[in-house]
Design a protein around this motif. Structure first.
Motif, PDB file in Angstrom:
ATOM      1  N   ASP A 732       0.806  -1.226   0.000  1.00 16.89           N
ATOM      2  CA  ASP A 732       0.000   0.000   0.000  1.00 16.89           C
ATOM      3  C   ASP A 732       0.839   1.276   0.000  1.00 16.89           C
ATOM      4  N   PRO A 733       1.791   1.454   0.931  1.00 10.81           N
ATOM      5  CA  PRO A 733       2.590   2.689   0.888  1.00 10.81           C
ATOM      6  C   PRO A 733       3.503   2.774  -0.334  1.00 10.81           C
ATOM      7  N   LEU A 734       3.869   1.607  -0.902  1.00 13.38           N
ATOM      8  CA  LEU A 734       4.708   1.626  -2.097  1.00 13.38           C
ATOM      9  C   LEU A 734       3.945   2.178  -3.299  1.00 13.38           C
ATOM     10  N   LYS A 735       2.710   1.672  -3.500  1.00 10.95           N
ATOM     11  CA  LYS A 735       1.979   2.046  -4.709  1.00 10.95           C
ATOM     12  C   LYS A 735       1.184   3.344  -4.589  1.00 10.95           C
ATOM     13  N   ASP A 736       0.875   3.757  -3.374  1.00 10.13           N
ATOM     14  CA  ASP A 736       0.011   4.928  -3.229  1.00 10.13           C
ATOM     15  C   ASP A 736       0.662   6.105  -2.511  1.00 10.13           C
ATOM     16  N   THR A 737       1.880   5.915  -1.993  1.00  8.14           N
ATOM     17  CA  THR A 737       2.548   7.038  -1.324  1.00  8.14           C
ATOM     18  C   THR A 737       3.927   7.275  -1.937  1.00  8.14           C
ATOM     19  N   SER A 738       4.857   6.360  -1.731  1.00  9.15           N
ATOM     20  CA  SER A 738       6.235   6.577  -2.191  1.00  9.15           C
ATOM     21  C   SER A 738       6.349   6.587  -3.716  1.00  9.15           C
ATOM     22  N   GLY A 739       5.830   5.547  -4.368  1.00 12.94           N
ATOM     23  CA  GLY A 739       5.968   5.428  -5.824  1.00 12.94           C
ATOM     24  C   GLY A 739       5.433   6.634  -6.582  1.00 12.94           C
ATOM     25  N   PRO A 740       4.146   6.976  -6.396  1.00 11.48           N
ATOM     26  CA  PRO A 740       3.586   8.113  -7.146  1.00 11.48           C
ATOM     27  C   PRO A 740       4.225   9.451  -6.784  1.00 11.48           C
ATOM     28  N   SER A 741       4.730   9.573  -5.549  1.00  5.15           N
ATOM     29  CA  SER A 741       5.340  10.849  -5.141  1.00  5.15           C
ATOM     30  C   SER A 741       6.709  11.051  -5.774  1.00  5.15           C
ATOM     31  N   LEU A 742       7.375   9.960  -6.129  1.00  8.02           N
ATOM     32  CA  LEU A 742       8.727  10.083  -6.690  1.00  8.02           C
ATOM     33  C   LEU A 742       8.731  10.779  -8.037  1.00  8.02           C
ATOM     34  N   ASN A 743       7.671  10.581  -8.830  1.00 10.25           N
ATOM     35  CA  ASN A 743       7.671  11.262 -10.129  1.00 10.25           C
ATOM     36  C   ASN A 743       7.549  12.771  -9.951  1.00 10.25           C
ATOM     37  N   ILE A 744       6.899  13.196  -8.856  1.00 10.76           N
ATOM     38  CA  ILE A 744       6.834  14.628  -8.570  1.00 10.76           C
ATOM     39  C   ILE A 744       8.203  15.127  -8.128  1.00 10.76           C
ATOM     40  N   LEU A 745       8.928  14.304  -7.355  1.00 11.30           N
ATOM     41  CA  LEU A 745      10.266  14.689  -6.898  1.00 11.30           C
ATOM     42  C   LEU A 745      11.179  15.036  -8.072  1.00 11.30           C
ATOM     43  N   ILE A 746      11.228  14.166  -9.079  1.00  9.73           N
ATOM     44  CA  ILE A 746      12.174  14.407 -10.175  1.00  9.73           C
ATOM     45  C   ILE A 746      11.738  15.586 -11.043  1.00  9.73           C
ATOM     46  N   LYS A 747      10.416  15.776 -11.215  1.00 13.72           N
ATOM     47  CA  LYS A 747       9.936  16.926 -11.992  1.00 13.72           C
ATOM     48  C   LYS A 747      10.141  18.225 -11.231  1.00 13.72           C
TER      49      LYS A 747
END
Length: 771
Positions: A732-747
């Protein structure tokens, strides 16, 4: 002089806002149709308007309760009550979150103004242009002021995108539940139309605000298009800044509630998911809206804004900007305008041209949306490229001008568009329980949670391969044809069908909430089977949406990186230079640091939730028997307080890193940080999202028990099922918190570096200057 575009400037001025308004009107029309499904006691009453309403979009069909000889209208009232509780909880959280984010927005706006204004000592005198010193451009103070305004506009639009998406989703969830009493097709149409409201409203409003901002800024800047579009980059920074906090805060909220509800309810107490006896159930359903809806809305708006800004910045110093060809300059906006029209046509295939009659038709209908929109959009891009671009023009390429043909730019957009489709289908293959990877994960549950975790991690790592090749090929083709501008429009190509992508993505949480409401309202198991079928398809499409977001983020951040190094005066980034290599290492580490912070935040919040749910089960007499009502409000408060507190450190990590590195170490080291975070962030984001999605659907595969293989692993409560629930909880935290947030980090780090590039180029690297 290079020939101007075929489409006259006047027509461009008309077409872009008209397409945006068409998108907004279409979204309001979809909302009107959804609103006709009444959440009231007369829900099942025959329609007074006769047979016209009894088609696939009709509201006078008989209900499943009538078919079974039961028509308990108190169920309808119960659905309305639950919907209200979810809506109020989501609204309360977002208002609390936005108060904190508003303070940040004001502080960061001041930083933008001070830093950029100080580039030339707050001078009000015009200056020689950066790329053509024979011309004069507006002062740095003007860039500071207008960048600040653009930042605030982007932030406000992002916040509104997330908030309106959440309101639409909470408005539609109970309506989807009630329509499920008539059939799975009726429920599908309500959920999909509701998703379309969000998709078109966000895509159209983002385009319209950006277009209006450009035209208003142009009144001051006049012929200085270099300064104009440099100031516009603040729009992308504002959009992504809010998206980061929305994604992280919403992700922590939803997963704290979800993990708490699952660990105590499903594993310890052996009660169904969304059982009304579970104190965390309302918080769980609220979380779906603030995380998956509001967060995703802000995220994709940020991607769109940044891709547009990256393309506009590079175009402004190419022949489009030099020759003041407004139509060619607006090529990225014309692509988005065409995308709205294409998605409008595509939506009709799901809602009007074809009718869903069986559960097995749901997932193909959603997948067909992606295929149809991609095929039609390819034709649309060809039209826009022919009428909106000169046959030949030049694109800025790290200090030189590269000659490009219009057909080459068409191919750049198309390669991004089709790469998005490939990433989507690869994501589906690795996360849908219709295929062997997820079925293998489910089968590994026979021997317990440990093997389930091992198989899930392996699946996530393997799922990175094809998307990375697709992104790599897109970058190679688009850069070869049109340098960094080609990469930027490839990202826009991937996002050109954003309205359809968001409609499909929002459909998932709406269906998930609909199933939760059916369970909590005590509705027939047949209705729950229908909502579960909708939700299962939505899980896969949500994973596809995350794949699109991550793929587009990679292209967007590379385009922003190219614009940054050009603006900062860096012609080459030499990885053998110590300044760059330390940046690469630190940049590659940042996604791990960020993921550690967000996952630990979910764990800390979930710990408090588990303790509260256990306390209520142990201390409230009659709770397990269903004779007493749990204290939902306390669980909602735990999730709210924890997410607001825990979202601040990861947000500060992302926002402060470019400022600290650029100021103290300079633009070369910052270039390394951006490259390193891009390379490692994309890999982690894809694997985390797909691992979590696979674990979720492995659990649902066992619960559904459709095939003989699935039945051998079930039923609910069996040891394999408990192992699957543990895997789902970890994921759950992988797919709905960390994973999706990482694409915002790089942008976000890339666009922030671009906005502050003049400051870093002038005042950055103070440690190396004085050492």
């Amino acid at each position: 002089m290079v020939a101007l575009a075929f489409l006259p400037e006047l027509w461009t001025e008309i077409l872009i806002p008209v397409c945006a308004v068409v998108g907004i009107v279409f979204s309001l029309f979809q909302w009107f149709i959804v609103s006709r499904v009444r959440v009231s006691a007369d829900q099942g009453a025959p329609s007074s308007s006769g047979g016209a309403n009894n088609g696939k979009n009709g509201y006078g069909d008989y209900l499943i309760e009538e078919e079974e000889g039961v028509n308990d209208q108190s169920v309808v009232a119960k659905c309305a009550e639950i919907q209200t509780a979810i809506s109020e909880g989501a609204t309360s959280f977002l208002f609390t979150e936005y108060r904190y984010v508003g303070v940040f927005m004001v502080i960061f706006a001041a930083i933008i103004f001070v830093f950029l204004g100080s580039v030339e000592g707050f001078s009000t005198e015009n200056k020689p242009c950066t790329y053509d010193d024979t011309k004069t451009c507006k002062p740095a103070l003007a860039t500071a002021a207008f960048s600040t305004i653009a930042f605030i506009l982007g932030a406000v639009t992002s916040v509104l995108s997330g908030f309106l998406g959440m309101k639409i989703a909470t408005y539609a969830n109970a309506r989807t539940t009630l329509e499920a009493r008539k059939g799975v097709g009726k429920a599908f149409i309500v959920a999909f139309r509701s998703g379309a409201v969000m998709g078109f409203l966000l895509a159209a409003s983002g385009l319209l605000v950006l277009y209006i901002t450009i035209n208003v800024f142009k009144i001051y800047y006049g012929e200085d298009w270099e300064g104009l579009f440099e100031a516009i980059t603040g729009y992308g920074l504002g959009g992504s800044s809010m998206a980061l906090f929305g994604r992280v805060g919403g992700g922590i909220y939803t997963k704290a509630a979800d993990v708490g509800a699952d660990l105590v309810g499903k594993i310890e107490r052996n009660i169904p998911e969304d059982d009304p006896r579970n104190p965390a159930v309302i918080a769980d359903n609220v979380g779906d809206n603030v995380g998956d809806i509001a967060g995703m809305g802000s995220d994709l708006f940020g991607s769109y804004a940044e891709a547009s800004c990256a393309a506009l910045v590079v175009a402004s110093i190419s022949s489009f900007g030099i020759n003041h060809d407004f139509t060619a300059m607006c090529y990225p906006l014309l692509i988005s305008s065409m995308g709205i029209l294409v998605c409008l046509i595509t939506t009709l295939f799901a809602t009007d041209f074809f009718e869903i009659k069986a559960v097995k038709e749901i997932e193909p209908a959603l997948k067909n949306q992606l295929i149809i929109s991609t095929v039609i959009m390819t034709v649309g891009i060809a039209i826009v490229s022919y009428v909106g671009l000169p046959s030949s023009f030049t694109i800025f390429n790290f200090g030189a001008q590269k000659v490009v043909k219009n057909w080459q730019l068409f191919l750049c957009v198309c390669v991004g568009l089709w790469a998005g489709l490939i990433i989507g289908f690869v994501t589906e293959y690795y996360t849908s329980n219709a295929y062997s990877p997820v079925q293998d994960v489910a089968d590994s549950c026979r021997t317990g949670a440990a093997t389930n975790v091992i198989f899930g991690l392996a699946l996530g790592y393997k799922s990175v391969i094809i998307p990375i090749f697709a992104i790599a090929i897109s970058i190679f083709v688009s850069f070869s044809f049109a340098a960094m501008y080609g990469v930027a429009v490839a990202a826009l190509g991937m996002l050109s069908t954003i309205a359809t992508g968001l409609a499909i993505d929002a459909y998932g949480p709406i269906s998930d909430n609909a199933g939760g409401i059916a369970e909590m309202a005590g509705m027939s198991h047949r209705i729950r089977e229908r909502t579960d079928a909708l939700d299962a398809a939505g899980n896969t499409t949500a994973a596809i949406g995350k794949g699109f977001a991550i793929g587009s983020a990679a292209l967007v951040s590379l385009a922003l990186f190219g614009a940054f190094v050009s603006r900062a005066g860096v012609h080459t980034v030499d990885v053998l230079t110590p300044k760059v290599i330390i940046g690469l290492l630190v940049g590659a580490m940042l996604p791990y640091w960020f993921s550690a912070m967000t996952m630990k935040s979910v764990g800390s919040a979930a710990l408090k939730m588990v303790e509260e749910v256990r306390r209520q089960f142990n201390t409230i007499p009659g709770l397990m028997e269903g004779t007493a009502k749990p204290d939902y409000a306390t669980c909602v408060k735990i999730s709210t307080d924890a997410s607001i507190k825990e979202m601040i450190p990861p947000g500060c990590l992302v926002m402060l890193t470019p400022l600290i590195v650029g100021f103290f170490f300079g633009v070369e080291t910052l270039s390394g940080v951006l490259a390193g975070s891009l390379v490692s962030g994309v890999q982690i984001a894809i694997s985390a999202s797909n691992t979590g999605g696979a674990w979720d659907n492995a659990k649902k595969y066992i619960e559904a028990g459709v095939s003989e293989h699935a039945k051998s692993l079930g039923p609910k409560g069996s040891e394999p099922h408990k192992a699957a629930v543990i895997g789902d909880t970890i994921g759950d935290p992988l797919k709905d918190t960390s994973g999706p947030s990482l694409n915002i980090l790089i942008k976000l780090m890339a666009v922030e570096s671009l906005v502050f590039a003049p400051f870093f180029a002038t005042h950055g690297g103070i440690l190396f200057k004085y050492l």
